[in-house]
Enzyme design. Structure first.
Site, PDB file in Angstrom:
ATOM      1  N   GLU A 438      23.132  -6.088 -54.043  1.00  0.00           N
ATOM      2  CA  GLU A 438      23.202  -6.119 -52.577  1.00  0.00           C
ATOM      3  C   GLU A 438      22.283  -7.217 -52.064  1.00  0.00           C
ATOM      4  OE1 GLU A 438      22.446  -2.363 -50.613  1.00  0.00           O
ATOM      5  OE2 GLU A 438      21.482  -3.370 -48.917  1.00  0.00           O
ATOM      6  N   GLU A 443      17.809  -7.855 -41.730  1.00  0.00           N
ATOM      7  CA  GLU A 443      17.634  -6.473 -41.286  1.00  0.00           C
ATOM      8  C   GLU A 443      16.472  -6.438 -40.294  1.00  0.00           C
ATOM      9  OE1 GLU A 443      18.689  -3.165 -44.435  1.00  0.00           O
ATOM     10  OE2 GLU A 443      17.346  -4.638 -45.344  1.00  0.00           O
TER      11      GLU A 443
END
Length: 550
Positions: A438, A443
């Site tokens: 991933e 974020e």
């Protein structure tokens, strides 16, 4: 009955006291150091020179009964642990100066005693030109970077070599290894930004390396690592360190044909500070220094046979990779109002966040996702006691291996919001997470505004332990910023507005050498988003464009 109760309570109290005594005994004896005595021998002190010979050296000897460790704290901003209680300190402020010295002596169980004394000593050593070169003579200071475009910006050689026939001195040079131009580009080494500054007359040092330090393999245990290769590890280098300068008298060279005396100045950084590459050393000998270039050497702490050579410059390195990706292969500019383009985007629908404990239910409703005014808007909403949002993905429509990913976005506000632009290995159904890999391009936590995260999850580094970097920007939720990731066979590098803040060395041991697909979402709460503000009603992530180049 009262008499029985009295005896019974006395018995219980006795049992508890015995129990407590046994519990205390299990931790070992607790001994307070006593008879603490400190002597300070000023080197070169005579009747004619009561403050020493000008070297600034004082030899401290501390003894105490029941002592297991000793620590010296000096008023020049430095500290030193000394297992034996003996330590020779060089004070470098020019002239006759008085310093406070606090000695902390610790016994078994962590109980400590301490004392403070004053010492006065003469130092004749000074190198004002080096201070000026290092700092520009200002409180804000000067930034130094690895001279990555120079051959030999990192090198190593023996600390003993042949004797020069002309000078009769040992000739040291990096004969074992010399780094090629840009050789360490795929690592975090070049992230290092070293700042020398002045606080009054006190020289200071700080190292900003985005919390990732390039460790010599033999020292990796300091960061909890292991192996035979130099690697980057998460390692906190924050904090302002004090620096002292002291004399040196060695003869060195950068090649086997020439030998010369060094500048004669040592840089000594307090509290374990170091200059970008970790070999356990805090003292660096200046070979040469000008206003924009510096060459230093240091001795490996674990192997005094090895001398490491570093070249630094005041020119900021080119943070764009030499082989940039410039061919646009896929994009969404979000110029057509309505629902997202079905040819490019699908949806994940449902509740719970797939193992992250999130509070939202993902929908494909226009209440949660819409293209409007040239932007994609994903809105997290409170609906009664629940929350709704949207998660878009390109799975089955577009995936890719390597490239440059650019996202221009403005982030939501509110405690508990968790916007993300990320990717997942396309084989996740058969190669379950984290084995599929991933890459989180961006974020953000609404509970920690303006701190941006770039992360990679893979076996051994998943969940709360990814390879991650963070940086703080201004106005993440009121202005658009460009979040860029350059993913290559050699590295994965994360940028904001073209400023590099995290670098990951890619190789065939990690799952970042195959197809991934894109995901965009705004989650609420969960393991990363945290507590949701009770006053939260709704907020949106807006994306101007997302582009992929190869």
């Amino acid at each position: 009955m009262k008499k029985i109760n009295k005896y019974f309570l006395s018995f219980i109290t006795l049992v508890l006291l015995v129990s407590c005594q046994k519990d205390d005994f299990s931790f070992g004896a607790i001994d307070t150091p006593t008879n603490l005595q400190v002597t300070a021998e000023i080197i070169g002190k005579t009747a004619e020179a009561p403050n020493g010979d000008g070297s600034g050296k004082i030899k401290f000897t501390t003894i105490a009964d029941n002592a297991i460790s000793y620590k010296y704290i000096f008023s020049d901003g430095t500290t030193q642990n000394s297992p034996s209680g003996i330590f020779e300190k060089r004070f470098t402020k020019t002239g006759v100066n008085t310093y406070n010295v606090t000695v902390i002596v610790t016994g078994a169980g962590g109980v400590a005693s301490n004392t403070t004394l004053e010492v006065t000593v003469l130092s004749n050593f000074t190198d004002p030109e080096a201070v000026q070169f290092l700092t520009s003579g200002t409180a804000s200071g000067k930034k130094w970077y690895w001279a990555q475009s120079e051959v030999g910006h990192l090198g190593v050689g023996p600390n003993t070599s042949h004797t020069d026939p002309t000078f009769g001195k040992q000739n040291y040079y990096p004969s074992f290894y010399s780094a090629a131009k840009d050789e360490k580009r795929g690592t975090c080494l070049y992230n290092s930004v070293m700042t020398f500054s002045l606080d009054g007359e006190q020289l200071k040092f700080s190292l900003d390396n985005q919390n990732e330090t390039y460790f010599n393999a033999k020292h990796a245990g300091v960061a909890g690592g292991s192996g035979n290769d130099d690697k980057c590890y998460n390692y906190d280098t924050s904090g302002l360190k004090s620096v002292t300068l002291s004399p040196s008298e060695s003869f060195v060279s950068l090649n086997p044909d020439h030998v010369t005396q060094t500048r004669g100045t040592m840089i000594n950084i307090s509290d374990g500070g170091f200059m970008g590459y970790y070999v356990g050393q805090s003292s660096y000998e200046i070979l040469s220094i000008t206003a924009n270039r510096m060459v230093v050497r240091c001795i490996d702490k674990n192997n005094s046979f090895l001398a490491w050579y570093h070249i630094f410059t005041t020119t900021s390195p080119n943070q764009t990779p030499d082989a940039d990706y410039t061919n646009l292969i896929w994009s969404d500019e979000f110029n057509t109002d309505g629902a997202p383009d079905a040819a490019k985007w699908g949806y994940d629908l449902g509740a719970g966040g797939w193992g992250n404990g999130e509070a939202q239910t993902y929908t494909n409703s226009a209440n949660n996702v819409i293209v409007q005014g040239g932007n994609l808007k994903i809105t997290a909403k409170k609906e009664g006691s629940n929350y709704t949002s949207t998660r878009l993905k390109t799975e089955g429509k577009f995936d890719f291996t390597y490239g440059k990913i650019e996202v221009k976005a403005k982030l939501p506000t509110g405690g508990g919001t968790w916007p993300a632009v990320w990717s997942l290995g396309s084989d996740y159904a058969t190669n379950t997470w984290p084995a599929c890999g991933e890459i989180d391009f961006m974020e953000h936590k609404g509970n920690v505004p303006n701190v941006i995260h770039g992360s990679l999850h893979y076996p051994g580094h998943s969940g709360g332990n990814p390879s991650t970097g963070t940086t703080t920007i201004a106005n993440a939720s009121t202005e658009f910023h460009v979040y860029k990731t350059v993913w290559s066979p050699a590295s994965v590098k994360f940028y904001i507005d073209d400023n590099l803040y995290h670098s990951f060395a890619n190789d065939n041991t990690v799952p970042f050498n195959k197809d991934f697909f894109l995901i965009i979402n705004v989650a609420m709460g969960g393991t990363f988003g945290g507590t949701i503000d009770s006053a939260f009603l709704q907020s949106s992530m807006e994306i101007d464009y997302i582009r992929v180049y190869q």
